[in-house]
Design a protein around this motif. Structure first.
Motif, PDB file in Angstrom:
ATOM      1  N   LEU A 324       7.860  -8.498   8.734  1.00 23.91           N
ATOM      2  CA  LEU A 324       8.018  -9.380   7.581  1.00 23.91           C
ATOM      3  C   LEU A 324       9.513  -9.551   7.306  1.00 23.91           C
ATOM      4  O   LEU A 324      10.264  -8.566   7.299  1.00 23.91           O
ATOM      5  N   HIS A 325       9.937 -10.789   7.098  1.00 23.26           N
ATOM      6  CA  HIS A 325      11.352 -11.075   6.841  1.00 23.26           C
ATOM      7  C   HIS A 325      11.470 -12.049   5.673  1.00 23.26           C
ATOM      8  O   HIS A 325      10.566 -12.865   5.431  1.00 23.26           O
ATOM      9  N   PHE A 326      12.603 -11.965   4.979  1.00 21.05           N
ATOM     10  CA  PHE A 326      12.903 -12.874   3.873  1.00 21.05           C
ATOM     11  C   PHE A 326      14.263 -13.520   4.118  1.00 21.05           C
ATOM     12  O   PHE A 326      15.215 -12.844   4.517  1.00 21.05           O
ATOM     13  N   TYR A 327      14.335 -14.813   3.865  1.00 25.05           N
ATOM     14  CA  TYR A 327      15.612 -15.517   3.955  1.00 25.05           C
ATOM     15  C   TYR A 327      16.001 -16.002   2.565  1.00 25.05           C
ATOM     16  O   TYR A 327      15.243 -16.725   1.908  1.00 25.05           O
ATOM     17  N   ASP A 328      17.208 -15.596   2.123  1.00 23.03           N
ATOM     18  CA  ASP A 328      17.738 -16.001   0.826  1.00 23.03           C
ATOM     19  C   ASP A 328      18.708 -17.157   1.048  1.00 23.03           C
ATOM     20  O   ASP A 328      19.816 -16.962   1.572  1.00 23.03           O
ATOM     21  N   PRO A 329      18.322 -18.398   0.688  1.00 23.10           N
ATOM     22  CA  PRO A 329      19.213 -19.545   0.937  1.00 23.10           C
ATOM     23  C   PRO A 329      20.472 -19.513   0.076  1.00 23.10           C
ATOM     24  O   PRO A 329      21.489 -20.098   0.462  1.00 23.10           O
ATOM     25  N   ARG A 331      22.273 -16.779  -0.746  1.00 21.92           N
ATOM     26  CA  ARG A 331      23.218 -15.858  -0.105  1.00 21.92           C
ATOM     27  C   ARG A 331      23.339 -16.119   1.400  1.00 21.92           C
ATOM     28  O   ARG A 331      24.137 -15.480   2.072  1.00 21.92           O
ATOM     29  N   ASN A 332      22.482 -17.020   1.928  1.00 21.97           N
ATOM     30  CA  ASN A 332      22.459 -17.327   3.356  1.00 21.97           C
ATOM     31  C   ASN A 332      22.342 -16.039   4.173  1.00 21.97           C
ATOM     32  O   ASN A 332      23.140 -15.756   5.071  1.00 21.97           O
ATOM     33  N   ARG A 333      21.307 -15.293   3.871  1.00 15.98           N
ATOM     34  CA  ARG A 333      21.163 -13.974   4.476  1.00 15.98           C
ATOM     35  C   ARG A 333      19.687 -13.645   4.705  1.00 15.98           C
ATOM     36  O   ARG A 333      18.826 -13.991   3.891  1.00 15.98           O
ATOM     37  N   TRP A 334      19.409 -12.986   5.834  1.00 16.77           N
ATOM     38  CA  TRP A 334      18.069 -12.486   6.152  1.00 16.77           C
ATOM     39  C   TRP A 334      17.923 -11.048   5.683  1.00 16.77           C
ATOM     40  O   TRP A 334      18.867 -10.263   5.754  1.00 16.77           O
ATOM     41  N   PHE A 335      16.734 -10.707   5.225  1.00 16.22           N
ATOM     42  CA  PHE A 335      16.405  -9.336   4.835  1.00 16.22           C
ATOM     43  C   PHE A 335      15.084  -8.941   5.486  1.00 16.22           C
ATOM     44  O   PHE A 335      14.162  -9.748   5.570  1.00 16.22           O
ATOM     45  N   ALA A 336      15.022  -7.700   5.959  1.00 12.80           N
ATOM     46  CA  ALA A 336      13.759  -7.182   6.491  1.00 12.80           C
ATOM     47  C   ALA A 336      12.838  -6.823   5.338  1.00 12.80           C
ATOM     48  O   ALA A 336      13.277  -6.231   4.349  1.00 12.80           O
ATOM     49  N   GLY A 337      11.592  -7.187   5.442  1.00 15.63           N
ATOM     50  CA  GLY A 337      10.621  -6.882   4.392  1.00 15.63           C
ATOM     51  C   GLY A 337      10.110  -5.461   4.520  1.00 15.63           C
ATOM     52  O   GLY A 337       9.207  -5.190   5.319  1.00 15.63           O
ATOM     53  N   GLN A 338      10.675  -4.550   3.751  1.00 15.94           N
ATOM     54  CA  GLN A 338      10.290  -3.138   3.797  1.00 15.94           C
ATOM     55  C   GLN A 338       9.323  -2.827   2.653  1.00 15.94           C
ATOM     56  O   GLN A 338       9.613  -3.112   1.495  1.00 15.94           O
ATOM     57  N   LEU A 339       8.188  -2.224   2.986  1.00 16.75           N
ATOM     58  CA  LEU A 339       7.220  -1.837   1.964  1.00 16.75           C
ATOM     59  C   LEU A 339       7.554  -0.440   1.452  1.00 16.75           C
ATOM     60  O   LEU A 339       7.933   0.458   2.212  1.00 16.75           O
ATOM     61  N   LYS A 340       7.400  -0.246   0.136  1.00 17.30           N
ATOM     62  CA  LYS A 340       7.721   1.037  -0.486  1.00 17.30           C
ATOM     63  C   LYS A 340       6.619   2.057  -0.271  1.00 17.30           C
ATOM     64  O   LYS A 340       6.860   3.255  -0.373  1.00 17.30           O
ATOM     65  N   GLY A 341       5.429   1.613  -0.001  1.00 17.58           N
ATOM     66  CA  GLY A 341       4.308   2.528   0.134  1.00 17.58           C
ATOM     67  C   GLY A 341       3.629   2.735  -1.194  1.00 17.58           C
ATOM     68  O   GLY A 341       4.202   2.500  -2.263  1.00 17.58           O
ATOM     69  N   PRO A 342       2.369   3.218  -1.186  1.00 12.24           N
ATOM     70  CA  PRO A 342       1.633   3.418  -2.444  1.00 12.24           C
ATOM     71  C   PRO A 342       2.259   4.515  -3.280  1.00 12.24           C
ATOM     72  O   PRO A 342       2.768   5.510  -2.763  1.00 12.24           O
ATOM     73  N   LYS A 343       2.222   4.344  -4.593  1.00 14.13           N
ATOM     74  CA  LYS A 343       2.755   5.345  -5.494  1.00 14.13           C
ATOM     75  C   LYS A 343       1.799   6.529  -5.565  1.00 14.13           C
ATOM     76  O   LYS A 343       0.595   6.369  -5.674  1.00 14.13           O
ATOM     77  N   GLU A 466       2.175  -2.081  -0.767  1.00 15.94           N
ATOM     78  CA  GLU A 466       1.272  -1.968   0.375  1.00 15.94           C
ATOM     79  C   GLU A 466       0.383  -3.203   0.451  1.00 15.94           C
ATOM     80  O   GLU A 466       0.177  -3.922  -0.530  1.00 15.94           O
ATOM     81  N   TRP A 467      -0.155  -3.428   1.648  1.00 13.88           N
ATOM     82  CA  TRP A 467      -1.122  -4.495   1.861  1.00 13.88           C
ATOM     83  C   TRP A 467      -2.496  -4.066   1.351  1.00 13.88           C
ATOM     84  O   TRP A 467      -2.843  -2.886   1.417  1.00 13.88           O
ATOM     85  N   THR A 468      -3.252  -5.006   0.875  1.00 14.66           N
ATOM     86  CA  THR A 468      -4.634  -4.763   0.466  1.00 14.66           C
ATOM     87  C   THR A 468      -5.556  -5.612   1.342  1.00 14.66           C
ATOM     88  O   THR A 468      -5.322  -6.809   1.524  1.00 14.66           O
ATOM     89  N   VAL A 469      -6.594  -4.982   1.889  1.00 15.57           N
ATOM     90  CA  VAL A 469      -7.551  -5.702   2.721  1.00 15.57           C
ATOM     91  C   VAL A 469      -8.601  -6.335   1.809  1.00 15.57           C
ATOM     92  O   VAL A 469      -9.303  -5.646   1.084  1.00 15.57           O
ATOM     93  N   LEU A 470      -8.707  -7.648   1.853  1.00 18.63           N
ATOM     94  CA  LEU A 470      -9.730  -8.357   1.083  1.00 18.63           C
ATOM     95  C   LEU A 470     -10.960  -8.655   1.938  1.00 18.63           C
ATOM     96  O   LEU A 470     -12.090  -8.573   1.461  1.00 18.63           O
ATOM     97  N   VAL A 471     -10.741  -9.018   3.181  1.00 21.67           N
ATOM     98  CA  VAL A 471     -11.841  -9.267   4.126  1.00 21.67           C
ATOM     99  C   VAL A 471     -11.473  -8.605   5.441  1.00 21.67           C
ATOM    100  O   VAL A 471     -10.418  -8.907   6.014  1.00 21.67           O
ATOM    101  N   GLU A 472     -12.309  -7.706   5.906  1.00 23.30           N
ATOM    102  CA  GLU A 472     -12.038  -7.031   7.170  1.00 23.30           C
ATOM    103  C   GLU A 472     -12.495  -7.890   8.340  1.00 23.30           C
ATOM    104  O   GLU A 472     -13.360  -8.748   8.208  1.00 23.30           O
ATOM    105  N   MET A 473     -11.905  -7.623   9.492  1.00 24.69           N
ATOM    106  CA  MET A 473     -12.281  -8.336  10.704  1.00 24.69           C
ATOM    107  C   MET A 473     -13.651  -7.868  11.177  1.00 24.69           C
ATOM    108  O   MET A 473     -13.927  -6.674  11.239  1.00 24.69           O
TER     109      MET A 473
END
Length: 534
Positions: A324-329, A331-343, A466-473
């Protein structure tokens, strides 16, 4: 010798048949509806049927034959022989080096039914003799096409376009393909060309009209699969894409673009736009295609997944991604999408524990536990040697394989559970609503098999935990039909003409589905596929 340029134009459709032909009986062709109005799919199926018949021809056969002459009477066998020679809207070309004329394609109407051909006939001018030449892998049957002969390579016959007519002669499929017959080697070759575009259009939501834009500056090169998003200032960001180049005869090489352009309205000039190439800093995504984008609540561009293809002359290895990546127009900069994990809920510490010796060492140990999320890659190798790599992310764990916890001494330790996240894939569908990212489906490859996903995930973009599964494969929803040999293809063609699957075939199919191992509880579908497909 250099040939003069030649112009190939598509043949025009012939006039509609006269009214007395419109009352003909409905042709007995499987797939046509009762109203005698075949659809485009019906015509494509009929063309595919004839191509399956042509595929059985594996060698060149030359057969002397009588000159074309219409035979309105006679036996069915004589009529069939006649239909092999007599035709209309065919092409007649002069051989560039020999005293020969080349007749290709055409159609024939016998008063009840229209026949379309892809046969090749050669007329020897000096000998006054006709020869039917059967060459493997010919173009599909057609008429009203265009043909031209050039002297290169011992002579070439080029065929472009044309049409295929339904048996009732009232519905047509129009070709746009290009073929060449190498006269010296008697081989057909389809010229598979691809055209990429970089033109730009705007649609007016009020007037419901399209208009072509001509921005100033240098924009993206022609490509497909690029992604577009809108900034808070109304500019348009275009990123990535894919294109191919022919590096040598019959060898194409793909390019996965990773460049970025900004399309911005020119100040004080209404309706005028300008291209600007931008070079963002930060943690840029690796080159890929098939990625998906959406706009985050803070007007950043969000990018997920995709596939990176390693192409060789005769092989293709795909590495599917789930990052997962984010682009901030701004600041013209890419950021890696890091998840913090469940509390993890903090347990109350007992009184006196804070002052116990060893607390500082525990804090140091706690600091060393933090690790980056693990990326597990598995290579799936098909029988033909094609390799597909499936990547899956797991939760960050401590040295002993346990998730981080503020108080590991309080209460029994809990088993580490891998974090839930979408498996590596391309062509996923993204949407953002109320600050939440929804991800649906996509695909990945396992050897020669393409797996189409139907799972649904959700991620809170404000918390980024964290990601939440709404419909499993559902593995049972997957169906993959392996390619069959020519004999089985012949059976399928017969079935398409007048028969369907037998009850035994249906029963065997049900048994095969029942015997397929199912995924274990909690096992991701991407993990279960290599095991259950054995």
């Amino acid at each position: 010798m250099t040939a003069e340029p030649v112009l190939l134009t598509k043949g025009s459709t012939r006039p509609a048949p006269n009214q007395r032909h419109r009352a003909r009986a409905c042709p007995r062709v499987t797939g046509f509806d009762a109203s005698c109005r075949p659809s485009q799919e019906d015509l494509e199926a009929l063309i595919a049927h004839f191509q399956a018949l042509d595929a059985r021809k594996t060698r060149i056969v030359e057969t002397p034959c009588s000159p074309p002459s219409p035979r309105k009477n006679g036996s069915e066998a004589a009529q069939l022989h006649c239909r092999g020679e007599t035709r209309l809207n065919a092409s007649l070309s002069a051989h560039p080096e020999k005293e020969e004329l080349i007749l290709f394609g055409g159609e024939y109407f016998n008063g009840q039914k229209t026949f379309v051909y892809n046969e090749l006939y050669v007329y020897n001018i000096r000998k006054d003799a006709w020869t039917k030449v059967e060459i493997p892998n010919p173009p599909p049957r057609r008429c009203a096409h265009q043909a031209v002969v050039v002297p290169q390579g011992g002579g070439q016959l080029w065929i472009f376009g044309g049409e295929f007519a339904s048996p009732d002669g009232e519905h047509f499929y129009h070709y746009r393909d290009l073929w060449v017959l190498h006269l010296a080697t008697r081989t057909w070759e389809q010229v598979r060309d691809y055209i990429y575009y970089n033109d730009l259009y705007a649609f007016n939501l009020d007037a419901f009209t399209w208009s072509r834009l001509s921005p100033s500056g240098t924009g993206p090169t022609p490509r497909s699969g690029c992604q577009m998003t809108v900034t808070a200032q109304g500019s348009i960001v275009i990123y990535g894409g894919y294109s191919k180049q022919r590096v040598r005869k019959d060898v194409d090489r793909g390019t996965q673009h990773s460049d970025m352009f900004l399309l911005k309205a020119e100040e004080g000039r209404e309706g005028r736009w300008a291209w600007t190439r931008v070079n963002p800093s930060g943690a840029k995504p690796t080159p890929r295609s098939g990625f998906s984008v959406a706009v985050a609540p803070n007007h950043q561009t969000l990018l997920f997944g995709g596939v990176c293809d390693d192409e060789e002359d005769e092989s293709l290895e795909g590495h599917f991604l789930s990052d997962l990546h984010f682009y901030d127009p701004v600041r013209n900069r890419w950021f890696a999408g890091q998840l913090k994990g469940p509390k993890v809920e903090k347990r109350r510490r007992r009184r006196g524990r804070r002052g116990e010796p060893g607390d500082s060492s525990k804090q140091e140990l706690k600091g060393t536990r933090a690790q980056e999320p693990l990326q597990v890659a598995r290579e799936l190798v098909a029988e033909d040697g094609t390799v597909a790599t499936v990547q899956q992310g797991l939760a960050a764990r401590g040295p002993a394989g346990q998730p981080e916890s503020d108080d590991s001494d309080d209460g029994p330790s809990e088993a580490a559970v891998p974090a839930v996240e979408p498996s590596a894939r391309s062509s996923a569908m993204l949407a953002v609503k109320h600050g939440r990212l929804y991800l649906y489906g996509g695909m990945f490859e396992a050897g020669d098999r393409q797996v189409t996903l139907s799972d649904l995930y959700c991620l809170d973009l404000h918390k980024m935990e964290e990601w939440t599964v709404l419909v499993e494969m559902d593995p049972e929803s997957q169906e993959w039909l392996e390619e069959t040999d020519s004999e089985e293809d012949s059976d399928e063609v017969k079935g398409a003409e007048g028969g369907g699957e037998s009850e035994e075939d249906e029963d065997s199919g049900e048994e095969a589905r029942e015997q397929r191992p199912s995924a274990a509880p909690g096992e991701p579908f991407a993990d279960s596929l290599p095991r259950t497909e054995q």
